[in-house]
Design an enzyme around this catalytic site. Structure first.
Site, PDB file in Angstrom:
ATOM      1  CE  LYS A  29      22.964   8.646 -54.559  1.00 40.75           C
ATOM      2  NZ  LYS A  29      22.758   7.495 -53.687  1.00 40.75           N
ATOM      3  CE  LYS A 128      18.549   1.709 -38.011  1.00 42.90           C
ATOM      4  NZ  LYS A 128      17.972   2.270 -39.202  1.00 42.90           N
ATOM      5  CB  SER A 461      11.601  -2.418 -52.024  1.00 47.24           C
ATOM      6  OG  SER A 461      12.753  -2.733 -51.286  1.00 47.24           O
ATOM      7  CD  GLU A 512       7.995  -1.624 -50.449  1.00 50.44           C
ATOM      8  OE1 GLU A 512       8.725  -0.638 -50.220  1.00 50.44           O
ATOM      9  OE2 GLU A 512       7.856  -2.564 -49.658  1.00 50.44           O
ATOM     10  NE  ARG A 543      19.054   3.794 -48.786  1.00 44.66           N
ATOM     11  CZ  ARG A 543      18.178   4.368 -49.613  1.00 44.66           C
ATOM     12  NH1 ARG A 543      18.586   4.924 -50.736  1.00 44.66           N
ATOM     13  NH2 ARG A 543      16.888   4.395 -49.318  1.00 44.66           N
ATOM     14  CB  CYS A 544      21.345  10.863 -49.467  1.00 45.61           C
ATOM     15  SG  CYS A 544      23.115  11.157 -49.506  1.00 45.61           S
ATOM     16  CG  ASP A 627       8.153  -2.465 -43.751  1.00 40.70           C
ATOM     17  OD1 ASP A 627       8.281  -3.671 -43.475  1.00 40.70           O
ATOM     18  OD2 ASP A 627       8.063  -2.035 -44.916  1.00 40.70           O
ATOM     19  CG  HIS A 669      11.627  -5.458 -42.183  1.00 42.61           C
ATOM     20  ND1 HIS A 669      12.525  -6.501 -42.059  1.00 42.61           N
ATOM     21  CD2 HIS A 669      12.332  -4.395 -42.618  1.00 42.61           C
ATOM     22  CE1 HIS A 669      13.727  -6.063 -42.416  1.00 42.61           C
ATOM     23  NE2 HIS A 669      13.642  -4.784 -42.750  1.00 42.61           N
ATOM     24  CG  HIS A 722      22.520  -3.083 -45.595  1.00 44.15           C
ATOM     25  ND1 HIS A 722      21.942  -3.881 -44.634  1.00 44.15           N
ATOM     26  CD2 HIS A 722      21.746  -1.988 -45.693  1.00 44.15           C
ATOM     27  CE1 HIS A 722      20.862  -3.268 -44.165  1.00 44.15           C
ATOM     28  NE2 HIS A 722      20.719  -2.127 -44.791  1.00 44.15           N
TER      29      HIS A 722
HETATM   30  N1  GLN Z   1       9.335  -2.666 -47.127  1.00 45.49           N
HETATM   31  C1  GLN Z   1      10.530  -1.899 -47.136  1.00 45.49           C
HETATM   32  C2  GLN Z   1      11.380  -2.324 -48.309  1.00 45.49           C
HETATM   33  O1  GLN Z   1      11.409  -3.455 -48.622  1.00 45.49           O
HETATM   34  C3  GLN Z   1      11.310  -2.054 -45.865  1.00 45.49           C
HETATM   35  C4  GLN Z   1      12.596  -1.279 -45.897  1.00 45.49           C
HETATM   36  C5  GLN Z   1      13.312  -1.128 -44.577  1.00 45.49           C
HETATM   37  O2  GLN Z   1      13.165  -1.878 -43.672  1.00 45.49           O
HETATM   38  N2  GLN Z   1      14.129  -0.147 -44.450  1.00 45.49           N
HETATM   39  O3  GLN Z   1      12.046  -1.538 -48.934  1.00 45.49           O
HETATM   40 ZN    ZN Z   2      14.994  -3.382 -43.277  1.00 43.78          ZN
END
Ligand code: GLN
Ligand code: ZN
Length: 783
Positions: A29, A128, A461, A512, A543-544, A627, A669, A722
């Site tokens: 990484k 995934k 976040s 966050e 990413r880990c 979430d 989410h 991403h």
């Molecule tokens: N609330 C989280 C963030 O914004 C949601 C992240 C996620 O869905 N993996 O980082």
């Molecule tokens: Zn997400």
């Protein structure tokens, strides 16, 4: 024709299907990210990778895997094994074709660009990998995709190991799974599926097998997890037909020794009806996942004489195995397959999904440590079983006894069963799982929040800057006090609130900054969890994540997020959204105890969250997001197992959220775009607003939502976080117009695809500005 006189090469008595690739200290990484940032050359990354592969081989040999037979897998990747398969067969998405050289080969920079996008060229879609938290890049295959043996990197990696005296077993994604998981390239005719191209792809796999044989490989592993899943787009009979066709071409028509023996890997579940189909092919070997799947109940035609890896060591979880039971299973497998079959002890899946080494966790409680097996301990377990298989049970009696003692110790240790937690669960009633009528809730919420049409928000976040990370590290090391650390986080929250107000978002978040990770943060603040120091697991690319270990009964000793959230609310007149991680996601991204039903564990977590939500409500927070990005990730791969899962997972979310007043708006989410698959479950969550990924798949989900008559708020993501790309205002506007064109505008929320923490402000600020401009433009045209 198969040459039955050529003896099947030896594979030994024990093997693993794969091993972590990023390195115990995330060396890969760090190296590849340095390359992306221009701080390292491709040659530097290659040197790091070569060293990591060498280290892996040495380590696996030390732990007891043989090097004279191909027990050690050669399964490296710079980013993703699906992308690797695509580059080997030359199937680069058309928009990136110009990056390849005359032979169709990508260099590290080109390979990285396919993964990460560049300019207006979107990266390959990411999704995934089966029911894991690993994400792969989706190949794009069209009627015109030209397959060719473009890159012999896996052959060179095999040769590199052999030159150092280790005969490895190259591992690649098999042709059926490669195509079954691919998507039709843009512009493909209606009804086209990538699997239509199987006959054109197989000659390239055949060439690859020949190249391996020429390099000295005696076995290759072709992973075909598509066989264990009902959750892929292609119907099972089509997959089975493809399987038969593929391995007729690769195993029957191409005879050894022109190719190595073929081991078909079938991780992530039982083969079910695919087993007889696979056994009927001429492949020399196959793997069975005997952790998720079970032994066949009777004899299987075609299995006799094959090499079978019995996957009895769980590649998905971190608990020490019951070695005695595992050996029983392997012996039963031998009896079932018959004396001509060669049975090996193995892992159920690659060890990619577990951290490296428990011994690398000095801070873990020693009792807990004694219950755990990470990758290296699992390799050692395989070695014990292999020895037991080869030399008899008596030879490993001491190891079997130690394994039994560790399991017994786990049942009685303090904290594993807590009567007060059990009593609270036992007292739940149906009412604890239900909120009132949605229409009434929606009206009460609008009256409280006064939101404009197409309300804008983020997923939670904001970028985790180097300063935030530095402060967290300094706090962890005791270099700054808790007061100093909290003051820095508050300053960060203030900046994030000011930025959101400047940009003009409607529902604000605190960003966050205090969370290292959305699951680990809660794990650190709940009883029943432990966290690791070096337990990194690859999530996607570089990413880990470091999943916590949920080992005991769960409860919340004190409020967790209330101070941060009320502080945030004090800084603004806009509504502030409290942010929590849901029970299913906390389970999905932890290593969870395996001694009670998951649904019971989920409800324990849900009650802890319910307490937190109650405190946020009492503090006057009007919106709370819980979430559940992993809701679909835990979805069982077999259709028959899905209803029970959806029952308990949906119930646990409702248990967490159903205790609030009707004017408190609950958001959730979800982190993926296949909305249609589990629309019933999403509906069942009964959240007032659901945000979901959509940008990278160009809003394919809108049709599903419209078709399902889903009544509540929905925020299809308009910014693919991403990728480092900044979407233009026009691009966002187009996505939004397609959203309001297919669903009721009163339902639509505007938000990015996911949290912003992995991005940089240089990307995030203009992206959010474009989102607001686009929203204003669309609002202006609403009647
Ligand atoms: N609330 C989280 C963030 O914004 C949601 C992240 C996620 O869905 N993996 O980082
Ligand atoms: Zn997400």
């Amino acid at each position: 024709m198969t040459d039955t006189t050529t003896a099947v090469p030896d594979l030994g008595s024990g093997t693993v299907l794969g091993y972590p690739r990023v390195g115990p200290r995330r060396e890969l990484k760090k190296s590849i990210e340095a390359f992306w940032a221009g701080r390292a050359t491709a040659a530097d990354v290659e040197a790091t990778a070569t060293e990591l592969r060498r280290r892996t081989r040495t380590r696996l040999a030390e732990l007891g895997l043989r090097t004279d037979v191909p027990a050690i897998p050669s399964a490296f990747s710079f980013y993703d094994h699906m992308l690797d398969a695509a580059t080997v067969v030359g199937a680069i998405p058309a928009r990136f074709a110009g990056l390849a050289d005359a032979d169709g080969r990508l260099d590290l920079a080109g390979y990285s660009t396919v993964a990460r996008g560049a300019g207006d060229d979107l990266p390959a879609e990411m999704t995934k990998w089966f029911d894991t938290n690993y994400h792969y890049l989706v190949p794009e295959i069209g009627p015109g995709t030209v397959f060719r043996f473009a890159d012999d990197r896996p052959v060179r990696e095999f040769a590199e190991a052999l030159a150092e005296g280790v005969l490895t077993r190259p591992v690649l994604v098999g042709p059926v799974t490669f195509l079954a998981l691919a998507k039709a390239a843009e512009g493909s005719p209606e009804g086209f599926v990538p699997l239509d191209r199987l006959a054109d792809l197989l000659p390239v796999y055949a060439q690859l097998l020949e190249a391996f044989a020429a390099a000295g490989a005696t076995w290759v592993q072709l992973d075909e997890p598509a066989l264990v899943s009902d959750a892929i787009d292609v119907p099972a009979d089509r997959v089975y037909a493809a399987l038969t066709e593929a391995y007729a071409a690769l195993a029957t028509d191409l005879a050894r020794p022109a190719r190595p023996a073929i081991l078909v890997g079938a991780p992530y579940g039982g083969l079910g009806d695919a087993l007889p189909v696979l056994a009927a092919t001429d492949v020399e070997g196959l793997t069975l996942d005997l952790v998720r799947g079970t032994l066949p109940t009777g004899p299987v035609a075609g299995l006799a004489g094959k090499t079978v890896v019995g996957g009895v060591i769980d590649g998905h979880n971190v608990w020490r195995a019951d070695l005695g039971a595992a050996l029983d299973t392997l012996e039963a497998l031998q009896a079932l397959a018959g004396p001509e079959s060669r049975i090996l002890a193995g892992t159920s899946t690659s060890l990619l999904h577990v951290p490296h080494d428990v011994e690398d966790e000095p801070n873990l409680d020693p009792t807990l440590r004694g219950w755990l097996a990470f990758a290296d301990q699992k390799v050692a377990e395989v070695a014990v079983l292999a020895k037991g298989l080869a030399e008899g049970r008596a030879v490993v009696a001491a190891e079997l006894a130690a394994s039994a003692a560790s399991l017994a110790n786990r049942t009685t240790a303090p904290g594993v069963v807590r009567p007060e937690v059990r009593a609270r669960l036992a007292g739940l009633t149906d009412a604890d799982f239900h909120r009132g009528d949605y229409a009434a809730r929606a009206a009460a919420q609008q009256e409280r929040l006064h939101l404009p049409p197409l309300p804008t928000t983020t997923i939670g976040s904001f970028p985790q800057t180097p300063e935030i990370r530095k402060a967290r590290a300094a706090h962890a090391k005791g270099e700054i006090t808790t007061e100093q650390y909290e003051a820095e986080m508050r300053a960060e929250i203030k900046r994030v609130v000011e930025l959101q107000e400047e940009i003009g978002l409607d529902v604000l978040v605190h960003g966050e900054p205090e969370r290292n990770d959305m699951v680990q943060y809660f794990a650190e603040n709940l009883d029943g969890f432990a966290v690791t120091q070096n337990g990194w697991v690859q999530s996607y690319g570089s990413r880990c994540v470091r999943p916590p270990i949920l080992w005991g009964d769960v409860s919340r000793p004190a409020p967790i997020t209330v101070d941060w959230t009320t502080y945030t609310a004090s800084l603004t007149d806009k509504p502030v959204k409290g942010m929590l991680t849901g029970p299913v996601t906390i389970l999905a991204w932890s290593f969870v105890r395996n001694d009670q039903p998951l649904g019971d564990t989920a409800n324990q977590v849900a009650l802890a969250l319910r307490d937190e939500i109650g405190d946020l409500e009492a503090a006057g927070i009007p919106v709370i997001q819980v979430d559940e990005p992993a809701l679909r990730e835990l979805l069982p791969l077999r259709a028959a197992d899905q209803p029970a899962y959806l029952d308990w997972s949906v119930a646990s979310f409702r248990l967490a959220t159903a205790g609030v007043r009707e004017d408190l708006q609950i958001h959730t989410h979800l982190c993926y775009s296949e909305f249609g698959e589990i629309i019933g479950a999403i509906d069942g969550l009964d959240a007032d607003v659901t945000s979901i990924e959509a940008a990278r798949s160009k809003m394919e989900i809108l049709g599903d939502i419209a078709g399902a008559g889903y009544p509540r708020g929905i925020g299809p993501g308009v910014y693919d976080i991403h990728s480092p790309r900044v979407p233009s205002e026009g691009e966002v506007e187009e996505l939004l117009r397609s959203a309001v064109g297919s669903i009721d505008v009163r339902q639509v929320w505007v938000n990015p695809d996911c949290g912003l923490k992995t991005r940089r402000y240089e990307e995030v600020t203009p992206s959010l500005e474009h989102i607001i401009e686009a929203t204003r433009a669309v609002r202006a045209t609403l009647a």
